[in-house]
Structure formats: C-alpha cells, structure tokens
Design a protein around this motif. Structure first.
Motif, mmCIF file in Angstrom:
data_model
loop_
_atom_site.group_PDB
_atom_site.id
_atom_site.type_symbol
_atom_site.label_atom_id
_atom_site.label_comp_id
_atom_site.label_asym_id
_atom_site.label_seq_id
_atom_site.Cartn_x
_atom_site.Cartn_y
_atom_site.Cartn_z
ATOM 1 N N PHE A 118 -11.350 6.772 2.376
ATOM 2 C CA PHE A 118 -10.140 7.568 2.198
ATOM 3 C C PHE A 118 -8.904 6.753 2.547
ATOM 4 C CE2 PHE A 118 -9.180 8.568 6.666
ATOM 5 C CZ PHE A 118 -10.397 8.333 7.272
ATOM 6 N N ALA A 119 -7.761 7.216 2.011
ATOM 7 C CA ALA A 119 -6.484 6.556 2.264
ATOM 8 C C ALA A 119 -5.499 7.583 2.795
ATOM 9 C CB ALA A 119 -5.946 5.923 0.985
ATOM 10 N N VAL A 120 -4.644 7.147 3.697
ATOM 11 C CA VAL A 120 -3.665 8.021 4.317
ATOM 12 C C VAL A 120 -2.277 7.533 3.923
ATOM 13 C CG1 VAL A 120 -2.925 9.053 6.497
ATOM 14 C CG2 VAL A 120 -5.279 8.239 6.240
ATOM 15 N N GLN A 135 3.597 3.523 -5.699
ATOM 16 C CA GLN A 135 2.645 2.476 -6.059
ATOM 17 C C GLN A 135 1.356 2.630 -5.255
ATOM 18 O OE1 GLN A 135 3.559 -1.342 -4.526
ATOM 19 N NE2 GLN A 135 1.841 -2.306 -5.615
ATOM 20 N N ARG A 136 1.485 2.992 -3.978
ATOM 21 C CA ARG A 136 0.296 3.175 -3.142
ATOM 22 C C ARG A 136 -0.543 4.360 -3.601
ATOM 23 N NH1 ARG A 136 2.920 1.947 2.807
ATOM 24 N NH2 ARG A 136 2.930 -0.306 2.515
ATOM 25 N N ALA A 143 -8.531 3.957 -7.587
ATOM 26 C CA ALA A 143 -9.744 3.432 -6.935
ATOM 27 C C ALA A 143 -10.587 4.547 -6.320
ATOM 28 C CB ALA A 143 -9.357 2.388 -5.894
ATOM 29 N N PHE A 145 -10.193 6.894 -3.995
ATOM 30 C CA PHE A 145 -10.201 7.259 -2.581
ATOM 31 C C PHE A 145 -9.928 8.756 -2.427
ATOM 32 C CE2 PHE A 145 -9.419 2.755 -2.092
ATOM 33 C CZ PHE A 145 -9.873 2.432 -0.825
ATOM 34 N N PHE B 118 -2.521 3.661 5.694
ATOM 35 C CA PHE B 118 -3.737 2.864 5.860
ATOM 36 C C PHE B 118 -4.880 3.430 5.029
ATOM 37 C CE2 PHE B 118 -6.138 5.646 8.755
ATOM 38 C CZ PHE B 118 -5.125 6.464 9.261
ATOM 39 N N ALA B 119 -5.867 2.560 4.771
ATOM 40 C CA ALA B 119 -7.045 2.958 4.005
ATOM 41 C C ALA B 119 -8.285 2.614 4.808
ATOM 42 C CB ALA B 119 -7.066 2.245 2.658
ATOM 43 N N ARG B 136 -12.134 -1.072 -4.565
ATOM 44 C CA ARG B 136 -11.296 -0.342 -3.601
ATOM 45 C C ARG B 136 -10.551 -1.282 -2.667
ATOM 46 N NH1 ARG B 136 -15.321 4.700 -2.143
ATOM 47 N NH2 ARG B 136 -14.943 5.788 -4.110
ATOM 48 N N ALA B 139 -7.689 -2.839 -4.518
ATOM 49 C CA ALA B 139 -6.599 -1.891 -4.770
ATOM 50 C C ALA B 139 -5.722 -1.706 -3.540
ATOM 51 C CB ALA B 139 -7.185 -0.538 -5.214
ATOM 52 N N VAL B 140 -6.321 -1.515 -2.373
ATOM 53 C CA VAL B 140 -5.513 -1.260 -1.171
ATOM 54 C C VAL B 140 -4.926 -2.545 -0.606
ATOM 55 C CG1 VAL B 140 -6.645 0.912 -0.624
ATOM 56 C CG2 VAL B 140 -7.549 -1.212 0.366
ATOM 57 N N GLU B 142 -3.716 -4.960 -2.578
ATOM 58 C CA GLU B 142 -2.536 -5.178 -3.426
ATOM 59 C C GLU B 142 -1.417 -4.201 -3.059
ATOM 60 O OE1 GLU B 142 -3.352 -5.071 -7.601
ATOM 61 O OE2 GLU B 142 -1.322 -5.784 -8.098
ATOM 62 N N ALA B 143 -1.763 -2.942 -2.740
ATOM 63 C CA ALA B 143 -0.739 -1.935 -2.431
ATOM 64 C C ALA B 143 -0.298 -1.984 -0.966
ATOM 65 C CB ALA B 143 -1.259 -0.549 -2.811
ATOM 66 N N ASP B 144 -0.690 -3.024 -0.251
ATOM 67 C CA ASP B 144 -0.243 -3.306 1.120
ATOM 68 C C ASP B 144 -0.558 -2.204 2.131
ATOM 69 O OD1 ASP B 144 0.771 -5.218 2.860
ATOM 70 O OD2 ASP B 144 2.760 -4.310 2.868
ATOM 71 N N PHE B 145 -1.724 -1.614 2.019
ATOM 72 C CA PHE B 145 -2.199 -0.712 3.072
ATOM 73 C C PHE B 145 -2.740 -1.524 4.251
ATOM 74 C CE2 PHE B 145 -2.407 2.233 -0.462
ATOM 75 C CZ PHE B 145 -2.300 3.494 0.099
#
Lengths: 232, 232
Positions: A118-120, A135-136, A143, A145, B118-119, B136, B139-140, B142-145
């Motif tokens: 999961f993503a927050v 973008q996030r 993906a 999540f 965050f992811a 996954r 993806a995260v 690249e999106a700077d999580f």
C-alpha cells in the motif's frame, strides 16, 4: 500504549495542542503544561527543544503516530538547527514513541484492506505542489497499490479528492471498494464502505482517512478485505 | 495497547504462534490456549472461526499490527467462507484491534523518515510474482516515495533485496539515507543507518524492516529525517 503513558508520567513539562492535552488531563495533574492552538507547531517544537536543552524533561504530545506526518520530524529538525555543538553526547536524548496512526486505525475499523502493498499520500497541497501529488497518485494507481489518503479535504481544500478520484479511475474500476473513516476511536466515529465511483457522495473532512482498494480488494460480510498475494 | 489487553482478558480461548503466546503468558493463566508453529496460519484462523461460531469468545494473537500484512485478512476470509448464512446478524462479531506495525516501530527508532508520502512493499515472492513486485518498486522509486520494505530477506530468499536496490538506484541517488531495524522493541534490537548504495553490506533477515528515504531525506544528529513538504 504503555510506553506513552510512562513517558508522560516522567515528564516535567508537557507540550501539545490544547484539545489533545484535554483528552489526557488525568495524566497531567502534577505537570507544567503548555497548551497551544493547532497551527502553532513550530512554536511548540522550539519550546520543547529549548526546555530540553535547559535540562528539563519534556514531552511533546502528537495525535496518532508522531512519526507518520506528525510532530517527530519538526522536533528533530529544530533540535538539529538549534544544536550549536557537533558533539551529540552533549545534547539531550530525544525518543520518538510510536503510536497508532490513522492508517492502522482506519484499516482495523474497515476490516483488512492493508494485507498487501500500500501507499500513503497526503492530499494537502499547502507544502507540496499539486503536480507532485498527482504524479504520485497516478504512479501507485497504475502499480495497483492499495492507497491510503491523508488530509483528503478541509474547509479551504475542496477539489483535491475529486481530482485524486479521477486519477485513480484512469487505472482502476469504479466498483473498487473504498472506505472512509472519520474520527477513528474518538467521539463521533463514522465508518463507511463505498466504491471509488461513489467516493464523493459522502462527507469527507480533515478528520477523515480514505482507503482505496487494489484490483483484488473485495467486500465480504460488510468488511473490506485485500487478498495477501497475487496469483501468477 | 490497552484495548489489546482488554480483549485478551475477556477471551476464553487464545490462539497464536507459540513464541508470541510465550511473550504474553502472564495474561493467559486462566485461559484455554492453542499454540502452533509459524506456518500454520490457516489452521489457526479456521480454529478461531469454528470456536467463535460455536459460541466461544476467541482471541487470535498476531505480532505487530494484525491489519498490516497480518492475520486479520485471513481470519475475515475464512470467516466469510465458513459463513453459510447470508444473515450477518446470526454470525459472531469480529473485532480487529490495531497495533504498532513494523513501519511505525522502525520509523520511531530511525528518527522521522515517514513525515511525507511513503509506500510499503513486501519483498516476499511466495504469493506474489516477482515482476509485480519489481514494477511496484520502480513506480514508487520514480514518484519519489519513501519506501518501506517488509520481508526483505529470509534463508530461502536471498537475491530480492539486491534486486530492489538496483531498481531504486535507477531513480534515486546512492547517497540516499537508508535505515535497517531488526527486532524493533524486542530482545536483540538493532538499528542501523546506512545509504542506498551500502544497503547490502549489513545483515538483513526476516525480522528486519528496511526504510529507504526520498530525495529530500537527510541524516541529522544520527537520525533519518524526511522534510514535511516539497518546495514548488
């Protein structure tokens, strides 16, 4: 949690947002208190660091988990800014005590939506430009999540949740289960199950956490459940 | 947490992994106990549901937060499979109690790495095919999580963390702060700060949680701190 109670008991000075301190007032009878309004986070962090460097035992109270979009980062930042010496040993010890964040609380009340990745994402664009947030959301929607949205809406921020919904719908079915939890484990708690396409038909404010399922999430006996794995 | 203790005290039957039950044995003196080995999750969940449907008060114990890669989903799944009736009111009530997951615990011990989006990704490819996990992570990254990795390694799974590192390095500097927390708040706790490029020089096992910072994460006075916002 037991460690939180212990830390508050050992403190001489307890600092926090007025309404949070009111919720723990039975622990504060013999303490010095500094209560302030919601927006004065920097003032609270500075006072905490100053007092600790003056030799006092200080506890700064944050709601949820201080380590997840909470006060911990600001306190540590101001602590390092105010630290004149490079000698860490001369500085007071800072302990961050973990807690139950909105994601832990909302997941428990909805069923089991966070059994898989999961993503927050916070929808507050006060400190982060909206294109970064957008973008996030697109990246984690694509993906697959499960997505937890913090700060979905406030009196001044009304359009962000609708825009997040639109971005999620580019990669995810409208029937995807979604959950809304307001005031988790507090007075006025509200738990609602809906779908991604009906997300905007419910009241959402700054005390609400939104959970959007992934492609496998389903509702069974009134609970939102994400399977643990993916079939190859 | 207080609610957890209350639920265990009210239970007639307590079910769990042998070593977790040993950690709370002072709460279990007057209870019926079912302790089993680590891999017997389905058996534990089935026994819990059967006993609850037979009218008993049952508590199934999970480490960390049962709602985050924990037992909650399996119990609810088996509960809904075994439910013959479509009448929810005839079924026993299931409560999921939130707890401190590895992400809450690791963040607190590292400083404040989760102040921004965050992811969370599990590197276990037992139930999820690796290409899904890899997609996954990319993806995260690249999106700077900020990225939290669960199940980074085990005796049988050795190459996944190196592959995750490689994928993260495609979008993030080698000097990005990274934290490793083993056995958080348990015997043998180990907290290490390193960088993305040096990630594999440290011992990592199934009791370790890995936190990789985003582009803004820095180390100050020995703590990992992610800023709250992004400058436009």
């Amino acid at each position: 949690a037991p460690r939180v109670v212990q830390v508050i008991r050992e403190a001489e000075l307890v600092i926090g947002y007025r309404l949070y301190l009111a919720q723990i007032q039975d622990l504060l009878s013999d303490k010095q208190i500094h209560a302030s309004e919601l927006t004065h986070e920097k003032e609270r962090a500075r006072l905490a660091v100053q007092s600790a460097r003056a030799g006092r035992k200080v506890c700064i109270v944050s709601s949820g988990d201080a380590g997840i979009y909470g006060m911990a980062g600001l306190v540590l930042d101001i602590f390092s800014e105010m630290s004149s010496s490079s000698d860490q040993r001369a500085e007071p010890y800072v302990e961050v005590v973990p807690g139950i964040s909105a994601l832990n609380a909302a997941a428990a009340l909805l069923g089991a939506p966070l059994m898989h990745d999961f993503a927050v994402v916070s929808l507050s664009d006060l400190l982060t430009p909206w294109p970064t947030i957008a973008q996030r959301i697109s990246a984690v929607a694509e993906a697959d999540f499960v997505v937890v949205l913090y700060n979905p809406s406030s009196r001044r921020r009304q359009w962000q949740l609708g825009e997040a919904q639109r971005l999620l719908l580019e990669h995810r079915a409208g029937t995807t289960p979604a959950g809304l939890v307001r005031n988790a484990y507090r007075e006025g708690q509200k738990v609602r199950l809906t779908t991604l396409e009906h997300l905007l038909e419910h009241e959402v404010d700054m005390f609400t956490t939104v959970v959007i399922g992934n492609a496998g999430t389903r509702v069974r006996l009134g609970r939102m459940i994400t399977p643990r794995g993916y079939e190859p």
